[in-house]
Design a protein around this motif. Sequence first.
Motif, PDB file in Angstrom:
ATOM      1  N   VAL A 145       1.169  -1.451  -0.311  1.00 57.16           N
ATOM      2  CA  VAL A 145      -0.250   0.163  -0.343  1.00 57.16           C
ATOM      3  C   VAL A 145       1.047   1.134  -0.280  1.00 57.16           C
ATOM      4  N   ASP A 146       2.222   0.890   0.289  1.00 59.30           N
ATOM      5  CA  ASP A 146       3.010   2.209   0.455  1.00 59.30           C
ATOM      6  C   ASP A 146       4.152   2.014  -1.322  1.00 59.30           C
ATOM      7  N   VAL A 147       4.214   3.398  -1.435  1.00 59.85           N
ATOM      8  CA  VAL A 147       4.429   3.158  -2.525  1.00 59.85           C
ATOM      9  C   VAL A 147       6.144   3.153  -2.705  1.00 59.85           C
ATOM     10  N   GLN A 148       6.498   4.018  -1.587  1.00 61.98           N
ATOM     11  CA  GLN A 148       8.087   3.444  -0.929  1.00 61.98           C
ATOM     12  C   GLN A 148       8.869   2.078  -0.328  1.00 61.98           C
ATOM     13  N   VAL A 149       7.832   1.496   0.139  1.00 65.79           N
ATOM     14  CA  VAL A 149       7.662  -0.335   0.223  1.00 65.79           C
ATOM     15  C   VAL A 149       8.379  -0.708  -1.362  1.00 65.79           C
ATOM     16  N   CYS A 150       6.826  -0.472  -1.953  1.00 67.24           N
ATOM     17  CA  CYS A 150       7.051  -1.293  -3.677  1.00 67.24           C
ATOM     18  C   CYS A 150       8.155  -0.615  -4.195  1.00 67.24           C
ATOM     19  N   GLN A 151       8.858   0.787  -4.034  1.00 71.93           N
ATOM     20  CA  GLN A 151      10.508   1.129  -4.585  1.00 71.93           C
ATOM     21  C   GLN A 151      11.396   0.125  -3.523  1.00 71.93           C
ATOM     22  N   GLY A 152      11.026  -0.022  -3.061  1.00 71.63           N
ATOM     23  CA  GLY A 152      11.754  -0.627  -1.480  1.00 71.63           C
ATOM     24  C   GLY A 152      12.459  -2.070  -2.506  1.00 71.63           C
ATOM     25  N   ALA A 153      11.324  -2.921  -2.606  1.00 69.88           N
ATOM     26  CA  ALA A 153      11.444  -4.256  -2.977  1.00 69.88           C
ATOM     27  C   ALA A 153      12.206  -4.334  -4.489  1.00 69.88           C
ATOM     28  N   ALA A 154      10.932  -3.458  -5.355  1.00 72.58           N
ATOM     29  CA  ALA A 154      11.850  -3.191  -6.946  1.00 72.58           C
ATOM     30  C   ALA A 154      13.582  -3.517  -6.592  1.00 72.58           C
ATOM     31  N   ALA A 202      13.894 -10.900 -11.832  1.00 76.60           N
ATOM     32  CA  ALA A 202      13.593 -10.458 -13.132  1.00 76.60           C
ATOM     33  C   ALA A 202      12.216 -10.299 -13.190  1.00 76.60           C
ATOM     34  N   GLN A 203      12.059 -11.764 -13.038  1.00 75.74           N
ATOM     35  CA  GLN A 203      10.233 -12.084 -13.771  1.00 75.74           C
ATOM     36  C   GLN A 203       9.089 -11.132 -13.823  1.00 75.74           C
ATOM     37  N   ALA A 204       9.610 -10.916 -12.319  1.00 73.85           N
ATOM     38  CA  ALA A 204       8.210 -10.313 -10.877  1.00 73.85           C
ATOM     39  C   ALA A 204       8.375  -8.765 -11.117  1.00 73.85           C
ATOM     40  N   LEU A 205       9.794  -8.331 -11.750  1.00 80.30           N
ATOM     41  CA  LEU A 205       9.967  -6.959 -11.618  1.00 80.30           C
ATOM     42  C   LEU A 205       8.753  -6.839 -12.964  1.00 80.30           C
ATOM     43  N   ARG A 206       8.753  -7.043 -13.965  1.00 86.90           N
ATOM     44  CA  ARG A 206       8.217  -7.108 -15.319  1.00 86.90           C
ATOM     45  C   ARG A 206       7.855  -7.269 -15.373  1.00 86.90           C
ATOM     46  N   MET A 207       6.695  -8.601 -14.564  1.00 84.35           N
ATOM     47  CA  MET A 207       5.191  -7.924 -14.414  1.00 84.35           C
ATOM     48  C   MET A 207       4.960  -6.849 -13.711  1.00 84.35           C
ATOM     49  N   THR A 208       5.468  -6.272 -12.915  1.00 79.04           N
ATOM     50  CA  THR A 208       4.601  -5.721 -12.238  1.00 79.04           C
ATOM     51  C   THR A 208       4.490  -4.221 -12.897  1.00 79.04           C
ATOM     52  N   ALA A 209       5.876  -3.855 -14.458  1.00 81.06           N
ATOM     53  CA  ALA A 209       6.179  -3.053 -15.067  1.00 81.06           C
ATOM     54  C   ALA A 209       4.915  -3.210 -15.871  1.00 81.06           C
ATOM     55  N   SER A 210       4.286  -4.226 -15.884  1.00 77.54           N
ATOM     56  CA  SER A 210       3.341  -4.165 -17.602  1.00 77.54           C
ATOM     57  C   SER A 210       2.284  -3.479 -16.662  1.00 77.54           C
ATOM     58  N   ALA A 211       2.116  -3.654 -15.292  1.00 77.57           N
ATOM     59  CA  ALA A 211       0.246  -3.495 -14.804  1.00 77.57           C
ATOM     60  C   ALA A 211       0.145  -2.204 -15.399  1.00 77.57           C
ATOM     61  N   ASP A 212      -1.087  -2.129 -15.326  1.00 69.66           N
ATOM     62  CA  ASP A 212      -1.887  -0.322 -15.609  1.00 69.66           C
ATOM     63  C   ASP A 212      -2.232   0.243 -13.841  1.00 69.66           C
ATOM     64  N   ASN A 213      -1.692   1.462 -14.324  1.00 68.17           N
ATOM     65  CA  ASN A 213      -1.686   2.428 -13.309  1.00 68.17           C
ATOM     66  C   ASN A 213      -0.721   2.005 -12.478  1.00 68.17           C
ATOM     67  N   ILE A 214       0.901   1.882 -12.726  1.00 67.13           N
ATOM     68  CA  ILE A 214       2.328   1.739 -12.261  1.00 67.13           C
ATOM     69  C   ILE A 214       2.242   3.207 -11.762  1.00 67.13           C
ATOM     70  N   PRO A 215       2.671   4.020 -10.383  1.00 66.75           N
ATOM     71  CA  PRO A 215       2.985   5.324 -10.690  1.00 66.75           C
ATOM     72  C   PRO A 215       4.135   5.430 -11.677  1.00 66.75           C
ATOM     73  N   ALA A 216       4.842   7.051 -11.558  1.00 62.78           N
ATOM     74  CA  ALA A 216       5.353   6.789 -12.954  1.00 62.78           C
ATOM     75  C   ALA A 216       6.989   6.835 -11.950  1.00 62.78           C
ATOM     76  N   PRO A 217       6.941   7.154 -10.254  1.00 62.40           N
ATOM     77  CA  PRO A 217       8.521   6.867  -9.717  1.00 62.40           C
ATOM     78  C   PRO A 217       8.658   5.706  -9.726  1.00 62.40           C
ATOM     79  N   PHE A 218       7.531   4.624  -9.376  1.00 62.43           N
ATOM     80  CA  PHE A 218       7.751   3.084  -9.331  1.00 62.43           C
ATOM     81  C   PHE A 218       8.316   2.487 -10.213  1.00 62.43           C
ATOM     82  N   LYS A 219       7.496   2.839 -11.592  1.00 65.02           N
ATOM     83  CA  LYS A 219       7.846   2.135 -12.789  1.00 65.02           C
ATOM     84  C   LYS A 219       9.938   2.707 -13.253  1.00 65.02           C
TER      85      LYS A 219
END
Length: 402
Positions: free
Chosen positions: A211-220, A232-249
């Motif tokens: 729920v916290d985008v900074q945690v998402c970024q830390g996980a990436a 790498a596959q987990a990162l690719r799948m997440t980046a391809s999802a809709d409505n990913i915040p630009a900083p997270f991408k």
Amino acid sequence: MQSPTAVSELISVLTKLEQGDFASRWETAKQIPDFGEPAITFLVDLLQNNADDPELQWFVARILGEFNHADAVMALTQLLQEADDDDVAEIAAQMLAQIGPQSIDALATLLESSPARGLVVSALSQMQDAVIVPILIKAVADEDASVRLQVIETLGRFHDPQIIPVLLQGLADLSAQVRQVAIASISYRAHLFYEHEHDPVALIQPFLTDVDVQVCQGAALALGRLGTDTAAQALRMTASADNIPAPFKLTIIQALGQIGNDQSVRFLQKLWPHTTSALQVIDDEDLNLAEAIIKALTLHRQPELQEVSTQALIYCLHHHPGTDLTLNKTIASALGQLGDTTAIPELIRLLGIADMGVRLHAIAALKQISSELSYTKLQALAEDDTVEKDVRDGVAIALQEW
């Protein structure tokens, strides 16, 4: 045992310390450690008799930290417990940390009873001794999130099986900062988790949707450090999802660049912001994304990645708006950095763009890859009447700049 003269001199110096202003106290404090351990008794008396002078207490605590002695530890421990002034309590904790192992038992006792647990943890965290691990584990469930944060951050430095349940507990913490530190610590201690049959990727991947985008970024970033194909596959799948915040991408792109293998390069290429028309103007968000991908593709320059990264950049060069010259220059520089000769024809093609900035970037890249080979090809093209006029003009400029 000191002579009466030495004691008299010590008392004189301590009187200056007690009665002086800040500047005077600063200079006087430097002299007191020279008197050795006999000064400790007098310093403790100053502490007890001047509770209403926090500045003096601060100086005395600082001096006591120079003595690796049980009496100094006891005095600083009491001061840390009883000080009303935050700066005084903080310097007491710092000095206990400076004394080191001899103060560990006293700090361990304080951790169970003192309201200044944050300072106690801070003092313990400055020590590299593994004996602090079981002590800090007792504070991992502290009601103060800042204490839990520091505990997990400190324990994450140790390659000790005792920290595994602590870091797993940190993943479930209500504090986003604690979760973020636990994630980072697991990635840094991946071998420890593998040794005890825990998969760090499986533990970290769910936090790509925290729920916290900074945690998402830390996980990436943590997955980027792990550097496995599943990461790498987990990162690719997440980046391809809709409505990913630009900083997270952007962070995901950085993490894929950090992995630096064939698969991550292919994933970066797939994330390139495609356009449907050569006349389409790229927006700022896509431009930032594209520049981040270019940077990620040049992070690793080892021979086994050189060609595949070069081909990915050439793909990017062919799939962005023709009206955007910024990316032409950036890609040209990136191709030069990679140094693969297969990029030479593409860079010569860029010479045909009637923009001096693009041409100069292409020329610099050609020289960087292979000055001799590039010059030979340019000379051959200059004598070829079938070459398009724009390219021929660019080749002429390049030869003049050589």
